[in-house]
Design an enzyme around this catalytic site. Structure first.
Site, PDB file in Angstrom:
ATOM      1  N   ARG A 130      11.082  69.102  -2.997  1.00 37.96           N
ATOM      2  CA  ARG A 130      12.374  68.805  -3.602  1.00 37.96           C
ATOM      3  C   ARG A 130      13.379  68.452  -2.507  1.00 37.96           C
ATOM      4  O   ARG A 130      13.571  69.249  -1.572  1.00 37.96           O
ATOM      5  CB  ARG A 130      12.860  70.042  -4.391  1.00 37.96           C
ATOM      6  CG  ARG A 130      14.248  69.862  -4.930  1.00 37.96           C
ATOM      7  CD  ARG A 130      14.783  71.049  -5.725  1.00 37.96           C
ATOM      8  NE  ARG A 130      16.168  70.742  -5.999  1.00 37.96           N
ATOM      9  CZ  ARG A 130      17.187  71.583  -5.918  1.00 37.96           C
ATOM     10  NH1 ARG A 130      16.987  72.861  -5.640  1.00 37.96           N
ATOM     11  NH2 ARG A 130      18.408  71.174  -6.145  1.00 37.96           N
ATOM     12  N   HIS A 165      23.549  66.822  -4.515  1.00 38.72           N
ATOM     13  CA  HIS A 165      23.581  68.155  -3.900  1.00 38.72           C
ATOM     14  C   HIS A 165      24.819  68.218  -2.997  1.00 38.72           C
ATOM     15  O   HIS A 165      24.728  68.400  -1.791  1.00 38.72           O
ATOM     16  CB  HIS A 165      22.278  68.436  -3.138  1.00 38.72           C
ATOM     17  CG  HIS A 165      21.987  69.884  -2.902  1.00 38.72           C
ATOM     18  ND1 HIS A 165      20.794  70.481  -3.262  1.00 38.72           N
ATOM     19  CD2 HIS A 165      22.723  70.871  -2.335  1.00 38.72           C
ATOM     20  CE1 HIS A 165      20.805  71.768  -2.927  1.00 38.72           C
ATOM     21  NE2 HIS A 165      21.971  72.033  -2.355  1.00 38.72           N
ATOM     22  N   GLU A 187      23.477  73.044  -8.888  1.00 35.68           N
ATOM     23  CA  GLU A 187      24.440  74.128  -8.998  1.00 35.68           C
ATOM     24  C   GLU A 187      25.888  73.711  -9.201  1.00 35.68           C
ATOM     25  O   GLU A 187      26.734  73.932  -8.332  1.00 35.68           O
ATOM     26  CB  GLU A 187      24.381  75.018  -7.746  1.00 35.68           C
ATOM     27  CG  GLU A 187      23.053  75.670  -7.520  1.00 35.68           C
ATOM     28  CD  GLU A 187      23.106  76.704  -6.401  1.00 35.68           C
ATOM     29  OE1 GLU A 187      24.152  76.848  -5.749  1.00 35.68           O
ATOM     30  OE2 GLU A 187      22.088  77.383  -6.185  1.00 35.68           O
ATOM     31  N   ASN A 237      18.024  77.968  -9.847  1.00 44.05           N
ATOM     32  CA  ASN A 237      18.144  78.467  -8.486  1.00 44.05           C
ATOM     33  C   ASN A 237      18.527  79.933  -8.596  1.00 44.05           C
ATOM     34  O   ASN A 237      19.559  80.257  -9.204  1.00 44.05           O
ATOM     35  CB  ASN A 237      19.253  77.756  -7.719  1.00 44.05           C
ATOM     36  CG  ASN A 237      18.949  76.293  -7.457  1.00 44.05           C
ATOM     37  OD1 ASN A 237      17.901  75.781  -7.830  1.00 44.05           O
ATOM     38  ND2 ASN A 237      19.884  75.623  -6.800  1.00 44.05           N
ATOM     39  N   TYR A 240      18.785  83.738  -6.475  1.00 44.95           N
ATOM     40  CA  TYR A 240      18.699  84.431  -5.192  1.00 44.95           C
ATOM     41  C   TYR A 240      18.861  85.941  -5.291  1.00 44.95           C
ATOM     42  O   TYR A 240      18.230  86.679  -4.569  1.00 44.95           O
ATOM     43  CB  TYR A 240      19.773  83.904  -4.221  1.00 44.95           C
ATOM     44  CG  TYR A 240      19.459  82.538  -3.679  1.00 44.95           C
ATOM     45  CD1 TYR A 240      19.817  81.382  -4.378  1.00 44.95           C
ATOM     46  CD2 TYR A 240      18.779  82.391  -2.478  1.00 44.95           C
ATOM     47  CE1 TYR A 240      19.512  80.126  -3.890  1.00 44.95           C
ATOM     48  CE2 TYR A 240      18.461  81.128  -1.978  1.00 44.95           C
ATOM     49  CZ  TYR A 240      18.829  80.004  -2.679  1.00 44.95           C
ATOM     50  OH  TYR A 240      18.515  78.764  -2.192  1.00 44.95           O
ATOM     51  N   GLU A 251      14.991  76.862  -6.599  1.00 43.72           N
ATOM     52  CA  GLU A 251      15.329  77.469  -5.308  1.00 43.72           C
ATOM     53  C   GLU A 251      15.187  78.977  -5.400  1.00 43.72           C
ATOM     54  O   GLU A 251      15.493  79.573  -6.439  1.00 43.72           O
ATOM     55  CB  GLU A 251      16.800  77.199  -4.900  1.00 43.72           C
ATOM     56  CG  GLU A 251      17.060  75.850  -4.310  1.00 43.72           C
ATOM     57  CD  GLU A 251      18.517  75.681  -3.894  1.00 43.72           C
ATOM     58  OE1 GLU A 251      19.177  76.665  -3.505  1.00 43.72           O
ATOM     59  OE2 GLU A 251      19.001  74.533  -3.976  1.00 43.72           O
TER      60      GLU A 251
HETATM   61  C1  GBH Z   1      22.095  77.469  -2.811  1.00 42.07           C
HETATM   62  O1  GBH Z   1      23.250  78.068  -3.304  1.00 42.07           O
HETATM   63  C2  GBH Z   1      22.307  76.026  -2.454  1.00 42.07           C
HETATM   64  O2  GBH Z   1      21.828  75.193  -3.481  1.00 42.07           O
HETATM   65  C3  GBH Z   1      21.696  75.631  -1.157  1.00 42.07           C
HETATM   66  O3  GBH Z   1      22.185  74.391  -0.754  1.00 42.07           O
HETATM   67  C4  GBH Z   1      21.978  76.697  -0.124  1.00 42.07           C
HETATM   68  O4  GBH Z   1      21.563  76.337   1.148  1.00 42.07           O
HETATM   69  C5  GBH Z   1      21.260  77.938  -0.572  1.00 42.07           C
HETATM   70  O5  GBH Z   1      21.621  78.313  -1.846  1.00 42.07           O
HETATM   71  C6  GBH Z   1      21.513  79.146   0.316  1.00 42.07           C
HETATM   72  O6  GBH Z   1      22.844  79.553   0.247  1.00 42.07           O
HETATM   73  O7  GBH Z   1      30.237  83.653   0.056  1.00 42.07           O
HETATM   74  O8  GBH Z   1      30.397  85.494  -1.488  1.00 42.07           O
HETATM   75  O9  GBH Z   1      31.596  83.445  -1.936  1.00 42.07           O
HETATM   76  C7  GBH Z   1      23.120  79.447  -3.597  1.00 42.07           C
HETATM   77  C8  GBH Z   1      24.269  79.956  -4.401  1.00 42.07           C
HETATM   78  C9  GBH Z   1      26.609  80.054  -4.313  1.00 42.07           C
HETATM   79  C10 GBH Z   1      25.320  81.525  -3.003  1.00 42.07           C
HETATM   80  C11 GBH Z   1      27.825  80.365  -3.474  1.00 42.07           C
HETATM   81  C12 GBH Z   1      26.506  81.837  -2.150  1.00 42.07           C
HETATM   82  C13 GBH Z   1      28.863  82.026  -2.116  1.00 42.07           C
HETATM   83  C14 GBH Z   1      29.042  83.506  -2.234  1.00 42.07           C
HETATM   84  N1  GBH Z   1      25.398  80.212  -3.555  1.00 42.07           N
HETATM   85  N2  GBH Z   1      27.707  81.700  -2.932  1.00 42.07           N
HETATM   86  S1  GBH Z   1      30.418  84.057  -1.331  1.00 42.07           S
END
Ligand code: GBH
Length: 526
Positions: free
Chosen positions: A107, A153, A199, A339, A341, A405
């Site tokens: 991807r 993206h 996202e 996605n 995490y 993701e």
């Molecule tokens: C993804 O976002 C992205 O799609 C990707 O590009 C990125 O590299 C990857 O994750 C890893 O981060 O700092 O407390 O405000 C993941 C979702 C949304 C997680 C924004 C972090 C900020 C939290 N992200 N979030 S904060």
């Protein structure tokens, strides 16, 4: 009184009792052996701005991330994506890494301003940019790797930011639609899997609410982020319908969207206020985009109420869906891209409804026993993924789910983390939850995608957070890539299509077990 309170908090925390979320299922943390269904898709992901570099070469236009990272104070250490992993030149090496892993899917995203330098079709096509993606796609196919392409993206053409105010202006949906149509036309003979957006919640929230992401607009009233989301939903639906009516019968592909979904649990499940706050979090994080597309076409109540409130306070125009909009957005995806995490614990905070907004009505925390990545928001809570997948099945009509993701970060330290136990543990346990979701809950998960193929530009954190299966040395002009332990582990999972009994990979799981803190119960058969 204060001392007493502090003490009791410390005590209960130390005992871990109040934090034992989801403990009702005693088999929650068991490791399940087994194979994934035949044809299960194993993939890794990257994104254009995070890996390509070549930010101003061969006719590429500027993006909002070029502008943002070049603005002092926006990105940690002043890092930029000017060179990044230099994949603009080293894509052949990237494909070689995938071949070494035994990957059959990849991807990646297209840079809109590399193709339309000023964002519009009328502004002209940059043939060198098109050629780059043709070379990459052909190289992938020559190596038996199926491309999955994200159209957006986060690297919006800067010109559209300047001409229209970016996603705040519904008019750019038309330009996005032209760009998407061009991509289907140009690459769709070879690309069969598309994601319209990555996202929306992250770039509408980061770009137009907190201001931590490009274009850096801070607007805590939430009006701007809501406008952004509104434009994105319309643009997404336009692209899907054009694919559906014009390209599907010729190209036979699928078009979805990658939504960032977290899982959340109330701090105290017996406290109605915490349960309600958790629901608010889920309405924002999970349903804002999912419900219009995969549900009944409406925004969730919290979003609707916020729009109503803004309307009456500011006499706002727009932000409503006509019946036509709704029916065009509803059902506009061939699969559900997720996605995922991490998981949050949510507690309620009392607010003054008149003056404060809903974002201030909850607090997101974590449990002390959850291992934390380098990223301060990222905790390993594998069972959260299984609950999320079940939630998607139950609430959105049992769609085909592609995990687009999932991943773990280490710091930028010396010596580099090559024996990346945290990442191995994360992948091993999260992937196992996917297996459980498929086998025990019957969720139609078709794909799993690791973020990321290699260390890359981690947005506002620059190169301080490393998510890669491969280490990239960013101080070396050649940007050499080296597999970490997790790369080997992931390739073993792919080769075995999961964790079949008696396999090498299962032996590795057993060896890793004592080092991983997320799954405490070791099953006998392991
Ligand atoms: C993804 O976002 C992205 O799609 C990707 O590009 C990125 O590299 C990857 O994750 C890893 O981060 O700092 O407390 O405000 C993941 C979702 C949304 C997680 C924004 C972090 C900020 C939290 N992200 N979030 S904060």
């Amino acid at each position: 009184m204060l001392i007493f309170l502090t003490l009791s908090v410390l005590l209960t925390t130390a005992c871990g009792a109040v934090y034992d979320y989801g403990a009702y299922d005693s088999t929650r943390d068991d490791f399940r052996l087994g194979r994934f269904p035949d044809g299960f898709i194993w993939s890794t992901a990257t994104a254009s701005y995070q890996i390509e570099g070549g930010w101003d070469v061969d006719g590429k236009g500027e993006s909002i991330w070029d502008r943002f990272s070049h603005t002092p104070g926006k990105v940690q250490r002043g890092d930029t994506g000017d060179v990044a992993c230099d994949s603009y030149n080293k894509y052949g090496e990237d494909v070689q890494l995938m071949t070494d892993l035994g990957l059959k899917y990849y991807r990646f995203s297209l840079s809109w301003p590399r193709i339309f330098p000023n964002g519009t079709l009328a502004g002209g096509v940059n043939q060198d940019g098109v050629n780059y993606y043709n070379r990459l796609i052909d190289e992938l196919l020559a190596n038996g790797i199926t491309p999955m392409v994200t159209l957006y993206h986060w690297d919006l053409p800067q010109a559209l930011e300047e001409m229209y105010g970016g996603w705040l202006n519904e008019e750019i949906a038309e330009h996005y639609h032209n760009y998407a149509t061009f991509a289907f036309q140009t690459f769709g003979d070879r690309v069969k899997l598309w994601l319209t957006f990555n996202e929306p919640l992250s770039f509408c929230g980061g770009g137009y609410l907190t201001g931590q992401h490009a274009p850096g607009i801070q607007d805590w009233t939430t009006e701007s982020s809501l406008r952004c989301g509104h434009t994105v939903l319309k643009a997404h639906a336009m692209a899907w319908h054009t694919y559906d009516t014009t390209f599907r019968h010729l190209q036979g592909g699928k078009v979805g969207i990658a939504l960032s979904l977290l899982w959340a649990e109330p701090r105290d499940p017996d406290l109605p206020a915490d349960v309600q706050a958790t629901d608010i979090v889920l309405q924002i994080y999970q349903r804002w985009f999912a419900r219009p597309i995969f549900g009944d076409g409406e925004y969730p109540p919290v979003i609707q109420q916020t729009i109503q409130k803004l309307r009456s306070a500011k006499k706002l125009e727009g932000l409503g869906f006509s019946d036509e909009d709704k029916s065009s957005i509803r059902g506009s995806a061939d699969f559900f891209g997720v996605n995922h995490y991490t998981t949050s614990i949510v507690a309620s905070k009392p607010i003054d409804i008149q003056t404060q907004n809903l974002l201030e009505s909850f607090e997101q925390t974590s449990a002390p026993e959850w291992p934390r990545a380098e990223s301060d928001w990222l905790f390993a809570v594998p069972w959260g993924l299984r609950r999320l997948l079940k939630y998607i099945k139950d609430n959105y009509g049992d769609p085909e789910v592609y995990i687009t993701e999932n991943g773990w970060s280490d710091g930028d330290v010396q010596p580099p983390v090559m024996e990346d136990t945290g990442r191995v543990c994360y992948y091993m346990t999260y992937i196992d939850e996917v297996l459980k979701a498929i086998e025990k809950d019957g969720v139609k998960v078709r794909a799993y995608t690791a973020w990321s193929l290699m260390d890359n530009f981690e947005w506002a954190r620059g190169y301080t957070e490393r998510f890669g299966l491969h280490y990239v040395n960013f101080t070396d002009p050649n940007r050499p890539r080296t597999p970490k332990q997790s790369a080997k582990f992931y390739s073993d999972i792919i080769a075995n299509n999961g964790f079949p009994e008696g396999s090498e990979v299962t032996k590795m799981v057993r060896d890793m077990w004592s080092k991983c803190r997320t799954h405490k119960i070791l099953k006998d058969e392991l």
